[in-house]
Design a protein around this motif. Structure first.
Motif, mmCIF file in Angstrom:
data_model
loop_
_atom_site.group_PDB
_atom_site.id
_atom_site.type_symbol
_atom_site.label_atom_id
_atom_site.label_comp_id
_atom_site.label_asym_id
_atom_site.label_seq_id
_atom_site.Cartn_x
_atom_site.Cartn_y
_atom_site.Cartn_z
ATOM 1 N N VAL A 21 -3.187 73.847 43.874
ATOM 2 C CA VAL A 21 -2.946 72.485 43.389
ATOM 3 C C VAL A 21 -3.224 72.415 41.891
ATOM 4 O O VAL A 21 -4.277 72.868 41.419
ATOM 5 N N LEU A 22 -2.254 71.852 41.163
ATOM 6 C CA LEU A 22 -2.492 71.452 39.780
ATOM 7 C C LEU A 22 -2.655 69.949 39.766
ATOM 8 O O LEU A 22 -1.770 69.217 40.229
ATOM 9 N N ILE A 23 -3.786 69.480 39.247
ATOM 10 C CA ILE A 23 -4.015 68.050 39.068
ATOM 11 C C ILE A 23 -3.813 67.759 37.585
ATOM 12 O O ILE A 23 -4.533 68.300 36.739
ATOM 13 N N SER A 24 -2.802 66.957 37.276
ATOM 14 C CA SER A 24 -2.556 66.589 35.883
ATOM 15 C C SER A 24 -2.750 65.090 35.740
ATOM 16 O O SER A 24 -2.380 64.325 36.628
ATOM 17 N N ALA A 25 -3.352 64.669 34.636
ATOM 18 C CA ALA A 25 -3.740 63.262 34.538
ATOM 19 C C ALA A 25 -3.704 62.750 33.112
ATOM 20 O O ALA A 25 -4.119 63.423 32.177
ATOM 21 N N GLY A 26 -3.199 61.510 32.993
ATOM 22 C CA GLY A 26 -3.255 60.777 31.739
ATOM 23 C C GLY A 26 -4.188 59.592 31.868
ATOM 24 O O GLY A 26 -4.914 59.453 32.863
ATOM 25 N N ALA A 27 -4.142 58.696 30.894
ATOM 26 C CA ALA A 27 -5.092 57.581 30.847
ATOM 27 C C ALA A 27 -4.988 56.668 32.054
ATOM 28 O O ALA A 27 -5.970 56.028 32.446
ATOM 29 N N GLY A 28 -3.808 56.602 32.677
ATOM 30 C CA GLY A 28 -3.628 55.693 33.803
ATOM 31 C C GLY A 28 -4.520 55.971 34.984
ATOM 32 O O GLY A 28 -4.808 55.069 35.770
ATOM 33 N N ILE A 29 -5.000 57.208 35.120
ATOM 34 C CA ILE A 29 -5.876 57.509 36.258
ATOM 35 C C ILE A 29 -7.203 56.784 36.138
ATOM 36 O O ILE A 29 -7.867 56.486 37.138
ATOM 37 N N GLY A 30 -7.625 56.461 34.925
ATOM 38 C CA GLY A 30 -8.925 55.818 34.723
ATOM 39 C C GLY A 30 -8.913 54.316 34.871
ATOM 40 O O GLY A 30 -9.977 53.687 34.918
ATOM 41 N N VAL A 31 -7.722 53.723 34.971
ATOM 42 C CA VAL A 31 -7.630 52.258 35.059
ATOM 43 C C VAL A 31 -8.374 51.735 36.279
ATOM 44 O O VAL A 31 -9.054 50.704 36.216
ATOM 45 N N SER A 233 3.426 69.194 33.534
ATOM 46 C CA SER A 233 3.757 69.106 34.962
ATOM 47 C C SER A 233 5.157 69.650 35.218
ATOM 48 O O SER A 233 5.370 70.451 36.145
ATOM 49 N N GLU A 234 6.111 69.243 34.396
ATOM 50 C CA GLU A 234 7.496 69.652 34.607
ATOM 51 C C GLU A 234 7.731 71.113 34.204
ATOM 52 O O GLU A 234 8.615 71.778 34.750
ATOM 53 N N LYS A 235 6.921 71.603 33.274
ATOM 54 C CA LYS A 235 7.008 73.024 32.909
ATOM 55 C C LYS A 235 6.569 73.902 34.076
ATOM 56 O O LYS A 235 7.223 74.896 34.413
ATOM 57 N N ILE A 236 5.467 73.522 34.720
ATOM 58 C CA ILE A 236 4.996 74.268 35.901
ATOM 59 C C ILE A 236 6.028 74.152 37.022
ATOM 60 O O ILE A 236 6.333 75.123 37.715
ATOM 61 N N LEU A 237 6.584 72.952 37.179
ATOM 62 C CA LEU A 237 7.590 72.725 38.211
ATOM 63 C C LEU A 237 8.788 73.653 38.033
ATOM 64 O O LEU A 237 9.306 74.215 39.000
ATOM 65 N N ARG A 239 8.987 76.560 36.570
ATOM 66 C CA ARG A 239 8.735 78.004 36.543
ATOM 67 C C ARG A 239 8.171 78.572 37.838
ATOM 68 O O ARG A 239 8.182 79.780 38.044
ATOM 69 N N TYR A 240 7.649 77.702 38.686
ATOM 70 C CA TYR A 240 6.977 78.202 39.886
ATOM 71 C C TYR A 240 7.508 77.489 41.124
ATOM 72 O O TYR A 240 8.250 76.521 41.049
ATOM 73 N N ASN A 241 7.085 77.974 42.278
ATOM 74 C CA ASN A 241 7.470 77.378 43.558
ATOM 75 C C ASN A 241 6.612 76.131 43.779
ATOM 76 O O ASN A 241 5.628 76.157 44.514
ATOM 77 N N ALA A 242 6.990 75.050 43.098
ATOM 78 C CA ALA A 242 6.110 73.879 43.049
ATOM 79 C C ALA A 242 6.836 72.603 43.467
ATOM 80 O O ALA A 242 8.065 72.504 43.426
ATOM 81 N N THR A 243 6.025 71.628 43.888
ATOM 82 C CA THR A 243 6.493 70.270 44.160
ATOM 83 C C THR A 243 5.695 69.323 43.286
ATOM 84 O O THR A 243 4.460 69.412 43.228
ATOM 85 N N LEU A 244 6.394 68.414 42.601
ATOM 86 C CA LEU A 244 5.738 67.436 41.743
ATOM 87 C C LEU A 244 5.583 66.110 42.473
ATOM 88 O O LEU A 244 6.556 65.556 42.987
ATOM 89 N N ILE A 245 4.342 65.617 42.499
ATOM 90 C CA ILE A 245 4.058 64.282 43.030
ATOM 91 C C ILE A 245 3.559 63.452 41.851
ATOM 92 O O ILE A 245 2.438 63.653 41.361
ATOM 93 N N ARG A 246 4.400 62.568 41.366
ATOM 94 C CA ARG A 246 4.069 61.775 40.168
ATOM 95 C C ARG A 246 3.660 60.371 40.593
ATOM 96 O O ARG A 246 4.475 59.592 41.108
ATOM 97 N N ILE A 247 2.406 60.032 40.374
ATOM 98 C CA ILE A 247 1.866 58.713 40.727
ATOM 99 C C ILE A 247 1.710 57.921 39.433
ATOM 100 O O ILE A 247 0.884 58.247 38.584
ATOM 101 N N ASN A 248 2.533 56.883 39.277
ATOM 102 C CA ASN A 248 2.540 56.153 38.007
ATOM 103 C C ASN A 248 3.097 54.749 38.242
ATOM 104 O O ASN A 248 4.226 54.598 38.714
ATOM 105 N N VAL A 249 2.316 53.744 37.914
ATOM 106 C CA VAL A 249 2.708 52.359 38.162
ATOM 107 C C VAL A 249 4.008 52.017 37.437
ATOM 108 O O VAL A 249 4.913 51.410 38.002
#
Length: 276
Positions: A21-31, A233-237, A239-249
């Motif tokens: 799992v890659l957990i990627s986060a911006g400021a919105g996670i802290g709201v 997130s999209e760079k990892i997506l 290049r690798y066998n990945a699924t992106l789950i983007r949680i963003n209001v």
């Protein structure tokens, strides 16, 4: 159009099936923890009304020039943020992410946040890259010194009316010059990136281990104004066998075939975890 319950199930399945799992986060996670995300001047001024009266934007305050021209005022902004981040308790979504991470072969965290919330929540500091630095570390403004250290002993009192720091400002323990936060600011050519460079090396090593693994990318609160986190997130997506789950209001858009959820991080992570 896919219903939200179906999308949540799809996200839970992708995480269950992942090896890493890659957990990627911006400021919105802290709201959800009560932290401001400074989205646009209005968001910044809502968090800091005195700056609206002065007509100052986030870009103008998050600028290293102030530590040369008016350090008391510059430290008023960053001292207030330091005090706020120190007393903030990470919301329950962080614990869910930690539980998910611990259930996999491996994980890493990539964040543009400088607040240290992932460390407070119990994530391994060796598995975190803070691409914009950390407010919990300071650097000397004397370019010939280049010292970098933790801000654990720094205590600042801020006048809430003027947003100026009161009393003595942080100094470099090596040369006694003025200190500033070890944060990459706007127009910042003097940021000392040594600590973040080491984090980035560990992140690259982790990425090199993903070749034969199914990877879930759980991205929370990463906006489009400064799209560093979304780009990673999209760079990892790609290049690798990945699924992106983007949680963003506000900005849940994803590449074709990926999972975008237009909701807050804490609420969504609870729903996903309940189906795992």
């Amino acid at each position: 159009m896919e219903q939200i319950d179906d999308i949540i199930k799809e996200a839970a399945t992708a995480i269950n099936n992942a090896d890493a799992v890659l957990i990627s986060a911006g400021a919105g996670i802290g709201v959800d923890s009560g932290l401001p995300d400074f989205r646009g001047n209005r968001g910044f001024w809502n968090a800091y009304p005195p700056y609206e009266k002065l007509g100052l934007s986030f870009v103008e305050m998050a600028n290293p020039a102030g530590f040369e021209t008016d350090p008391q005022f510059a430290w008023g902004f960053y001292g207030h943020r330091l005090n706020l981040y120190r007393k903030t308790i990470p919301h329950s979504g962080f614990k869910i992410l930690l539980d998910i991470a611990g259930s996999k072969e491996d994980y890493f965290v990539f964040t543009s946040n400088v607040d240290g919330q992932f460390q407070v929540a119990g994530f391994d500091p060796e598995k975190i890259e803070e691409c914009h630095g950390s407010i919990h570390h300071l650097q000397c403004i004397n370019s010939s010194c280049n010292n970098l250290w933790e801000s654990r002993d720094v205590k600042l009192e801020i006048d809430q009316n003027t947003m100026r720091a009161m009393g003595e400002l942080p100094q470099c323990p090596a040369c006694s010059s003025l200190a500033r936060p070890n944060i990459l600011m706007f127009g910042d050519w003097d940021w000392i990136s040594d600590r973040t460079n080491l984090q980035h090396e560990r992140f690259l090593n982790w990425r090199n281990s993903l070749d034969n693994k199914k990877t879930a990318i759980i991205e929370c609160g990463a906006g489009t104004a400064v799209p560093t986190v979304r780009y990673i997130s999209e760079k990892i997506l790609s290049r690798y066998n990945a699924t992106l789950i983007r949680i963003n209001v506000r900005d849940p858009q994803v590449p074709a075939g990926q999972i975008g959820i237009a909701a807050g991080a804490e609420e969504t992570l609870k729903k996903i975890f309940n189906l795992m």
